[in-house]
Design an enzyme around this catalytic site. Structure first.
Site, PDB file in Angstrom:
ATOM      1  N   THR A 143       0.576  -1.170  -0.108  1.00  0.00           N
ATOM      2  CA  THR A 143      -0.065   0.107   0.028  1.00  0.00           C
ATOM      3  C   THR A 143       0.838   1.200   0.134  1.00  0.00           C
ATOM      4  OG1 THR A 143      -1.655  -1.246   0.904  1.00  0.00           O
ATOM      5  CG2 THR A 143      -1.828   1.249   1.299  1.00  0.00           C
TER       6      THR A 143
ATOM      7  N   GLU B  74     -11.433   0.871  -5.642  1.00  0.00           N
ATOM      8  CA  GLU B  74     -12.240   0.529  -4.577  1.00  0.00           C
ATOM      9  C   GLU B  74     -12.961   1.764  -3.835  1.00  0.00           C
ATOM     10  OE1 GLU B  74     -10.857  -1.648  -0.372  1.00  0.00           O
ATOM     11  OE2 GLU B  74      -9.494  -1.380  -1.913  1.00  0.00           O
TER      12      GLU B  74
ATOM     13  N   LYS C  46      -1.376  -1.097  -4.070  1.00  0.00           N
ATOM     14  CA  LYS C  46      -2.732  -0.495  -3.711  1.00  0.00           C
ATOM     15  C   LYS C  46      -2.439   0.934  -3.607  1.00  0.00           C
ATOM     16  CE  LYS C  46      -6.745  -0.571  -0.729  1.00  0.00           C
ATOM     17  NZ  LYS C  46      -7.386  -1.494   0.267  1.00  0.00           N
TER      18      LYS C  46
ATOM     19  N   ASP D 173     -16.110  -1.416  -0.604  1.00  0.00           N
ATOM     20  CA  ASP D 173     -15.450  -1.697   0.658  1.00  0.00           C
ATOM     21  C   ASP D 173     -16.603  -1.300   1.732  1.00  0.00           C
ATOM     22  OD1 ASP D 173     -13.956  -1.826   2.957  1.00  0.00           O
ATOM     23  OD2 ASP D 173     -12.200  -0.589   2.274  1.00  0.00           O
TER      24      ASP D 173
ATOM     25  N   LYS E 191      -3.770   4.793  -2.261  1.00  0.00           N
ATOM     26  CA  LYS E 191      -4.850   5.599  -1.684  1.00  0.00           C
ATOM     27  C   LYS E 191      -4.877   6.951  -2.456  1.00  0.00           C
ATOM     28  CE  LYS E 191      -5.694   2.890   1.946  1.00  0.00           C
ATOM     29  NZ  LYS E 191      -6.866   2.290   2.173  1.00  0.00           N
TER      30      LYS E 191
ATOM     31  N   ASP F 189      -1.282  -6.521   3.937  1.00  0.00           N
ATOM     32  CA  ASP F 189       0.038  -6.275   4.055  1.00  0.00           C
ATOM     33  C   ASP F 189       0.066  -5.302   5.288  1.00  0.00           C
ATOM     34  OD1 ASP F 189      -1.342  -3.699   3.130  1.00  0.00           O
ATOM     35  OD2 ASP F 189       0.384  -2.733   2.043  1.00  0.00           O
TER      36      ASP F 189
ATOM     37  N   LYS G  92     -13.549  -7.579   4.806  1.00  0.00           N
ATOM     38  CA  LYS G  92     -12.622  -7.546   5.762  1.00  0.00           C
ATOM     39  C   LYS G  92     -13.309  -8.253   7.238  1.00  0.00           C
ATOM     40  CE  LYS G  92     -10.524  -3.185   4.082  1.00  0.00           C
ATOM     41  NZ  LYS G  92     -10.539  -1.619   4.476  1.00  0.00           N
TER      42      LYS G  92
ATOM     43  N   CYS H 103      -7.726  -5.593   4.882  1.00  0.00           N
ATOM     44  CA  CYS H 103      -7.511  -5.555   6.310  1.00  0.00           C
ATOM     45  C   CYS H 103      -7.384  -4.298   6.855  1.00  0.00           C
ATOM     46  CB  CYS H 103      -5.893  -6.263   6.553  1.00  0.00           C
ATOM     47  SG  CYS H 103      -4.690  -5.391   5.745  1.00  0.00           S
TER      48      CYS H 103
ATOM     49  N   ASP I   6      -7.794   3.126  -4.414  1.00  0.00           N
ATOM     50  CA  ASP I   6      -8.581   3.017  -3.194  1.00  0.00           C
ATOM     51  C   ASP I   6      -8.967   4.392  -2.849  1.00  0.00           C
ATOM     52  OD1 ASP I   6     -10.314   2.482  -1.018  1.00  0.00           O
ATOM     53  OD2 ASP I   6      -8.753   1.536   0.047  1.00  0.00           O
TER      54      ASP I   6
ATOM     55  N   ASP J 142      -5.060  -8.194  -0.035  1.00  0.00           N
ATOM     56  CA  ASP J 142      -4.470  -6.964   0.588  1.00  0.00           C
ATOM     57  C   ASP J 142      -4.286  -7.085   1.925  1.00  0.00           C
ATOM     58  OD1 ASP J 142      -3.497  -4.408   1.020  1.00  0.00           O
ATOM     59  OD2 ASP J 142      -5.733  -3.631   1.223  1.00  0.00           O
TER      60      ASP J 142
END
Length: 327
Positions: A125, A201, A148, A224, A150, A298, A246, A274, A175, A296
């Site tokens: 991430t 996402e 991933k 999500d 943000k 990590d 999640k 997570c 995301d 995902d």
């Protein structure tokens, strides 16, 4: 055999700062539920999330309210009638799986009727920041197969183009954490498609995502914040292509496995994600992730230091948990 219930708050510093569209954090504050019967011990970790109205205090109180039921033999199957889905139920559910496995002499994998676990490729991430900083982070991960990123706010077309240029050989997930708007989503999605992004996402806020059923999806869209448990899935048809499972949302491994089966039956792709936590939180998710399109997990890599023993990461490869950790 009666159980002793212990509840502990732990704080794990993050390496640097972790930023998403709605804020930053410098530590992972987790709650660990431990169940012990004098011979065996089971543990489960959760991460309270303010976005869902959770706090360390509220989650500890929810677990405390279960103490009597657990001491008197409540099982995983009893939990949905005793506590709503969320972080607290996740910690208890995973602790119950763990101690059940130890008592039976079998692994959680065997108890769940799953095939032996294999190594998985997890996303790494990159947190939200200015374009130059994010591009530099992408370049440092440019050899990783799945990243991933943000995103959110304004100027996403410029940001997305810079991201793609910084890691041209990696598959990229964007995301937005509910940070896009009806006014900019089409522009952002077209920029993502042009950049070769493989998944977007939660672009729009949960509860304000009806527009997703009205517009093309040049890049698949993953729910999500809009996808908590199995009962949410029918309402997501036509709006989303995939769902992010999640355990802190579903309320544990039991519901996560159920949700995964139902999602596949409805034609959704599956991502297993997570919160930022230690390997104890990731270990149960590894079971669900065996049948995921995107993994995902990590969270421990974002911390300065993970718990010992922890999951073993080799680059983007993560190995199944040892029995000493969980399960």
């Amino acid at each position: 055999m009666a159980l002793e219930v212990s509840i502990a708050v732990e704080r794990w510093p993050i390496a640097g700062t972790f930023t998403i569209s709605r804020g930053s954090k410098t530590e992972a504050a987790v709650v660990v539920c431990t169940l012990a019967d004098g011979t065996f011990t089971g543990r489960g970790e959760c991460v309270p999330y303010a976005r869902y109205g959770e706090s360390l205090e509220s989650v500890c109180a929810e677990i405390e309210a279960l103490r009597s039921a657990l001491v008197n033999g409540a099982t995983r199957d009893d939990l949905p009638a005793l506590i709503g889905a969320g972080a607290a139920r996740n910690a208890v559910d995973c602790a119950l799986w763990d101690i059940e496995a130890k008592r039976s002499g079998k692994s959680v994998v065997e108890l769940a009727g799953l095939s032996p676990l294999r190594d998985l490729t997890t996303a790494v991430t990159v947190s939200f920041g200015d374009v130059e900083t994010m591009a530099a982070s992408l370049r440092s991960f440019a050899g990783r197969p799945l990243i991933k990123v943000k995103v959110g706010g304004e100027n996403n077309a410029e940001r997305i183009a810079a991201i793609a240029a910084a890691a041209p050989s990696s598959r990229i997930i964007l995301d937005a954490n509910e940070g896009w708007t009806e006014a900019n989503i089409i522009e952002n999605m077209l920029a993502a498609a042009k950049a070769g992004v493989v998944l977007i996402e939660q672009p729009l806020p949960a509860g304000k995502d009806a527009k997703l059923a009205e517009i093309p999806h040049p890049v698949p869209i993953c729910a999500d914040e809009s996808a908590h448990g199995t009962d949410d899935l029918p309402s997501l048809i036509g709006r989303y292509d995939s769902i992010n499972i999640k355990l802190d949302k579903t309320g544990g491994l039991t519901e996560a496995l159920r949700m995964q089966q139902r999602a596949r039956a409805l034609g959704f792709g599956v991502m297993v994600g997570c919160m930022v936590g230690t390997s104890l939180a990731m270990a149960p998710a590894m079971l669900v992730a065996q049948d995921a399109d995107f993994v995902d997990l990590d969270g421990p890599l974002i911390l300065k230091q993970d718990r010992e023993p922890g999951l073993v990461f080799n680059g983007s490869q993560v190995s199944p948990p040892s029995r000493d950790l969980w399960g």
